[in-house]
Scaffold this active site. Structure first.
Site, PDB file in Angstrom:
ATOM      1  N   LYS A 125      42.167  53.803  30.509  1.00 32.86           N
ATOM      2  CA  LYS A 125      42.440  53.628  31.950  1.00 32.86           C
ATOM      3  C   LYS A 125      42.452  52.148  32.321  1.00 32.86           C
ATOM      4  O   LYS A 125      43.345  51.700  33.045  1.00 32.86           O
ATOM      5  CB  LYS A 125      41.358  54.356  32.744  1.00 32.86           C
ATOM      6  CG  LYS A 125      41.184  53.915  34.182  1.00 32.86           C
ATOM      7  CD  LYS A 125      39.968  54.582  34.800  1.00 32.86           C
ATOM      8  CE  LYS A 125      39.595  53.980  36.139  1.00 32.86           C
ATOM      9  NZ  LYS A 125      38.879  52.687  36.041  1.00 32.86           N
ATOM     10  N   ASN A 126      41.479  51.406  31.823  1.00 36.46           N
ATOM     11  CA  ASN A 126      41.364  50.010  32.248  1.00 36.46           C
ATOM     12  C   ASN A 126      42.417  49.103  31.615  1.00 36.46           C
ATOM     13  O   ASN A 126      42.515  47.929  31.980  1.00 36.46           O
ATOM     14  CB  ASN A 126      39.953  49.476  31.971  1.00 36.46           C
ATOM     15  CG  ASN A 126      38.941  50.049  32.953  1.00 36.46           C
ATOM     16  OD1 ASN A 126      39.308  50.757  33.878  1.00 36.46           O
ATOM     17  ND2 ASN A 126      37.673  49.741  32.745  1.00 36.46           N
ATOM     18  N   CYS A 180      35.025  52.633  43.285  1.00 35.06           N
ATOM     19  CA  CYS A 180      33.647  53.138  43.206  1.00 35.06           C
ATOM     20  C   CYS A 180      32.704  52.227  43.979  1.00 35.06           C
ATOM     21  O   CYS A 180      32.852  51.008  43.963  1.00 35.06           O
ATOM     22  CB  CYS A 180      33.191  53.184  41.747  1.00 35.06           C
ATOM     23  SG  CYS A 180      33.964  54.485  40.794  1.00 35.06           S
ATOM     24  N   ARG A 194      31.694  44.292  45.922  1.00 34.48           N
ATOM     25  CA  ARG A 194      32.735  43.963  44.939  1.00 34.48           C
ATOM     26  C   ARG A 194      33.749  43.018  45.581  1.00 34.48           C
ATOM     27  O   ARG A 194      34.872  43.406  45.902  1.00 34.48           O
ATOM     28  CB  ARG A 194      33.417  45.238  44.416  1.00 34.48           C
ATOM     29  CG  ARG A 194      32.456  46.119  43.646  1.00 34.48           C
ATOM     30  CD  ARG A 194      33.115  47.363  43.092  1.00 34.48           C
ATOM     31  NE  ARG A 194      33.825  47.114  41.857  1.00 34.48           N
ATOM     32  CZ  ARG A 194      34.387  48.070  41.123  1.00 34.48           C
ATOM     33  NH1 ARG A 194      34.330  49.324  41.525  1.00 34.48           N
ATOM     34  NH2 ARG A 194      35.017  47.777  40.010  1.00 34.48           N
ATOM     35  N   ASP A 240      30.320  50.275  32.132  1.00 36.22           N
ATOM     36  CA  ASP A 240      30.861  51.622  32.367  1.00 36.22           C
ATOM     37  C   ASP A 240      30.250  52.658  31.427  1.00 36.22           C
ATOM     38  O   ASP A 240      30.250  53.857  31.732  1.00 36.22           O
ATOM     39  CB  ASP A 240      32.386  51.630  32.172  1.00 36.22           C
ATOM     40  CG  ASP A 240      33.109  50.904  33.293  1.00 36.22           C
ATOM     41  OD1 ASP A 240      32.440  50.314  34.148  1.00 36.22           O
ATOM     42  OD2 ASP A 240      34.354  50.935  33.300  1.00 36.22           O
ATOM     43  N   ARG A 251      39.436  60.273  38.368  1.00 35.69           N
ATOM     44  CA  ARG A 251      40.018  58.925  38.375  1.00 35.69           C
ATOM     45  C   ARG A 251      40.040  58.325  36.971  1.00 35.69           C
ATOM     46  O   ARG A 251      40.837  57.444  36.683  1.00 35.69           O
ATOM     47  CB  ARG A 251      39.227  58.010  39.318  1.00 35.69           C
ATOM     48  CG  ARG A 251      39.307  58.465  40.771  1.00 35.69           C
ATOM     49  CD  ARG A 251      38.694  57.465  41.728  1.00 35.69           C
ATOM     50  NE  ARG A 251      39.064  56.132  41.300  1.00 35.69           N
ATOM     51  CZ  ARG A 251      38.227  55.100  41.276  1.00 35.69           C
ATOM     52  NH1 ARG A 251      36.997  55.240  41.684  1.00 35.69           N
ATOM     53  NH2 ARG A 251      38.632  53.925  40.873  1.00 35.69           N
TER      54      ARG A 251
HETATM   55  C1  UD1 Z   1      36.595  46.061  35.559  1.00 35.29           C
HETATM   56  C2  UD1 Z   1      36.758  47.488  35.138  1.00 35.29           C
HETATM   57  C3  UD1 Z   1      35.502  48.269  35.460  1.00 35.29           C
HETATM   58  C4  UD1 Z   1      34.297  47.614  34.824  1.00 35.29           C
HETATM   59  C5  UD1 Z   1      34.240  46.130  35.185  1.00 35.29           C
HETATM   60  C6  UD1 Z   1      33.154  45.358  34.454  1.00 35.29           C
HETATM   61  C7  UD1 Z   1      39.146  47.844  35.411  1.00 35.29           C
HETATM   62  C8  UD1 Z   1      40.209  48.560  36.131  1.00 35.29           C
HETATM   63  N1  UD1 Z   1      37.891  48.061  35.855  1.00 35.29           N
HETATM   64  O1  UD1 Z   1      36.371  46.064  36.961  1.00 35.29           O
HETATM   65  O2  UD1 Z   1      35.663  49.603  34.952  1.00 35.29           O
HETATM   66  O3  UD1 Z   1      33.124  48.237  35.275  1.00 35.29           O
HETATM   67  O4  UD1 Z   1      35.485  45.495  34.877  1.00 35.29           O
HETATM   68  O5  UD1 Z   1      33.341  45.465  33.083  1.00 35.29           O
HETATM   69  O6  UD1 Z   1      39.368  47.163  34.447  1.00 35.29           O
HETATM   70  N2  UD1 Z   1      33.168  39.741  41.160  1.00 35.29           N
HETATM   71  C9  UD1 Z   1      33.083  38.825  42.178  1.00 35.29           C
HETATM   72  N3  UD1 Z   1      34.239  38.293  42.658  1.00 35.29           N
HETATM   73  C10 UD1 Z   1      35.471  38.638  42.176  1.00 35.29           C
HETATM   74  C11 UD1 Z   1      35.538  39.580  41.138  1.00 35.29           C
HETATM   75  C12 UD1 Z   1      34.367  40.125  40.647  1.00 35.29           C
HETATM   76  O7  UD1 Z   1      31.993  38.487  42.641  1.00 35.29           O
HETATM   77  O8  UD1 Z   1      36.470  38.122  42.667  1.00 35.29           O
HETATM   78  C13 UD1 Z   1      31.935  40.344  40.622  1.00 35.29           C
HETATM   79  C14 UD1 Z   1      31.859  41.855  40.863  1.00 35.29           C
HETATM   80  O9  UD1 Z   1      31.335  42.135  42.125  1.00 35.29           O
HETATM   81  C15 UD1 Z   1      30.968  42.307  39.734  1.00 35.29           C
HETATM   82  C16 UD1 Z   1      31.310  41.342  38.615  1.00 35.29           C
HETATM   83  O10 UD1 Z   1      31.964  40.239  39.217  1.00 35.29           O
HETATM   84  O11 UD1 Z   1      29.625  42.148  40.081  1.00 35.29           O
HETATM   85  C17 UD1 Z   1      32.219  41.908  37.553  1.00 35.29           C
HETATM   86  O12 UD1 Z   1      33.374  42.452  38.159  1.00 35.29           O
HETATM   87  P1  UD1 Z   1      34.776  42.498  37.414  1.00 35.29           P
HETATM   88  O13 UD1 Z   1      34.614  42.068  35.990  1.00 35.29           O
HETATM   89  O14 UD1 Z   1      35.764  41.796  38.268  1.00 35.29           O
HETATM   90  O15 UD1 Z   1      35.091  44.038  37.439  1.00 35.29           O
HETATM   91  P2  UD1 Z   1      36.459  44.729  37.809  1.00 35.29           P
HETATM   92  O16 UD1 Z   1      37.589  43.913  37.289  1.00 35.29           O
HETATM   93  O17 UD1 Z   1      36.439  45.130  39.236  1.00 35.29           O
END
Ligand code: UD1
Length: 424
Positions: A23-24, A118, A123, A309, A401
């Site tokens: 999925k990711n 989620c 986030r 995850d 999802r």
């Molecule tokens: C992706 C994965 C999700 C997984 C996560 C961490 C997909 C579709 N989803 O989510 O399943 O749980 O990586 O491995 O690939 N953050 C900020 N600012 C930003 C972006 C992120 O503060 O602009 C923080 C987030 O709140 C979180 C951390 O960084 O605490 C990691 O988030 P991130 O790696 O961005 O996760 P996702 O890309 O949303």
């Protein structure tokens, strides 16, 4: 009324699983298709709710999407899209954020509400936005919509240091950089295999990228990308879910075609708990005959650390272990909302800060529980396999999802599971 998952637990599992495309990987790849001047074929795409939402976004942007069997084909828009994304699919998933950069390239502007997804704690998307601003985009809020515009000559390459290694922001900035003018360096990038998969796809389309999968990624922008035919990597979180199911319920599983790398640190945690994990000619086997033991404290982190995850599902598999286990999530504040459902099944669990603490042994029994989020829902389903009697899991929409048919996944291992109407 939304269907519920039912699981008749308490029996060992035996069988094999072939992993679907991750999925990711699939979700950013679908957004990346918008960067391409020709058709994109993605092989073996599971029918996930988030993929359906992505298709709605692509169609709203003028792409033709065909998905007759397992292979999904995206044709580029015939006219320049308008750049306004529909609210429903944007709010339905976090992955709508992946459309920022491709739509900026395709339309010169993008307007959308804050992405949903989620509820794992705050986030923000500041790292995505800061990077795009460094490449020349302007950002503003208008009536609860996020509006970005690229400069008249298009995005330009930049030297960008990410505040933290966000997976999504690394993917956004990679997609922005491949068609920007000039060179981009991303420093402090995330290293997840799904990022490498996205880079491989973009390279097949003609992008010039080096270093994807390491903390420093170099990109030389090109004016056009072609389409490509791409098989996304297998889903390592589905692998962890099936392995955790066997840890919890006992029995033996073959993850066909899978290598130990795909389980990563999950394999070692399962071994520490008393499971056997072994590579063979047909794939990876996971087996548990004897009792489970506690594994001490496990910390999640960015790749190659233990994937956030995977934490709820692996925790679910270890609820009956004798002794102490704890899973501390360093990525999200609210990863273990599933603790309430675990407790309803008789688990001795406690949330402390970002950690889930488990003190066993415990005898699990069937219960009616509700999925709080995608992986938390899958975790309750895994716990139900280890519980005596029938469990029902509401909130199936969360689980769908990320799992095409979680009951079928379990039934392939000889479990009794299916779907029912509430009260049915
Ligand atoms: C992706 C994965 C999700 C997984 C996560 C961490 C997909 C579709 N989803 O989510 O399943 O749980 O990586 O491995 O690939 N953050 C900020 N600012 C930003 C972006 C992120 O503060 O602009 C923080 C987030 O709140 C979180 C951390 O960084 O605490 C990691 O988030 P991130 O790696 O961005 O996760 P996702 O890309 O949303």
């Amino acid at each position: 009324m939304e269907e519920m998952l039912w699981v008749e637990g308490g029996r060992p599992l035996t069988g094999e699983v072939t992993l679907p495309a991750a999925k990711n990987s699939v979700l950013p790849l679908l957004a990346a298709a918008l960067l391409c001047g020709g058709p994109v074929t993605l092989r073996g795409v599971p029918r996930l709710a988030d993929v359906e939402q992505s298709i709605l976004l692509l169609r709203a942007l003028g792409c033709a999407v065909h998905w007759p069997g397992r292979d999904l084909v995206v044709q580029p828009p015939s006219a320049r899209p308008d750049g306004t994304l529909p609210e429903g699919p944007v709010r339905a998933m976090r992955s709508s954020v992946f459309y920022l950069a491709p739509v900026l390239h395709a339309a010169g502007r993008v307007s959308m509400p804050m992405p949903g997804g989620c509820d794992l704690g705050p986030r923000p998307i500041d790292i995505h936005l800061d990077g795009l601003v460094r490449m020349g985009a302007t950002v503003c809020w208008q009536q609860n919509s996020l509006c970005l515009a690229s400069p008249p000559a298009g995005l330009r390459g930049a030297d960008i240091t990410l505040r933290l290694p966000s997976v999504g922001a690394t993917e956004t900035l990679l997609m922005a950089a491949v068609k920007a003018h000039g060179a981009t360096v991303l420093r402090g990038a995330a290293c997840e295999p799904e990022i490498v998969d996205l880079a491989r796809f973009l390279q097949a389309c003609g992008a010039r990228i080096t270093g994807a999968g390491s903390p420093v990624v170099w990109v030389q922008g090109v004016p056009q990308l072609s389409g490509a035919d791409h098989a996304p990597i297998p889903d390592r979180i589905v692998a962890a879910t099936a392995a955790a199911a066997v840890a919890g319920a006992g029995g033996q599983l073959l993850l066909r075609g899978c290598e130990e790398d795909q389980l990563g640190p999950v394999a070692q945690v399962l071994r520490n708990a008393g499971c056997e994990v072994a590579s063979g000619p047909d794939g990876l086997t996971v087996a548990r005959g004897g009792p489970l033991r506690g594994v001490g404290r496990v910390y999640t982190g960015g790749y190659p650390a233990f994937a956030t995850d995977a934490a709820p599902v692996v925790a679910a598999g270890l609820l009956t272990a004798g002794g102490a286990s704890a899973f501390e999530d360093t990525i999200f504040e609210n990863r273990f909302s599933c603790a309430e459902g675990f407790a309803a099944m008789g688990a001795k669990v406690q949330r402390r800060g970002r950690a889930l603490e488990i003190l066993g042994p415990a005898q699990l029994h069937g219960a009616q529980v509700a999925a709080p989020d995608l992986r938390g829902g899958a975790a309750l389903a895994v716990a139900a396999l280890a519980a005596q009697g029938q469990s029902r899991v509401a909130g199936l929409g969360h689980i769908r999802r990320g799992y095409e048919d979680i009951a079928a996944l379990f039934c392939a291992l000889g479990a009794k599971a299916g779907y029912c109407q509430p009260g049915g």
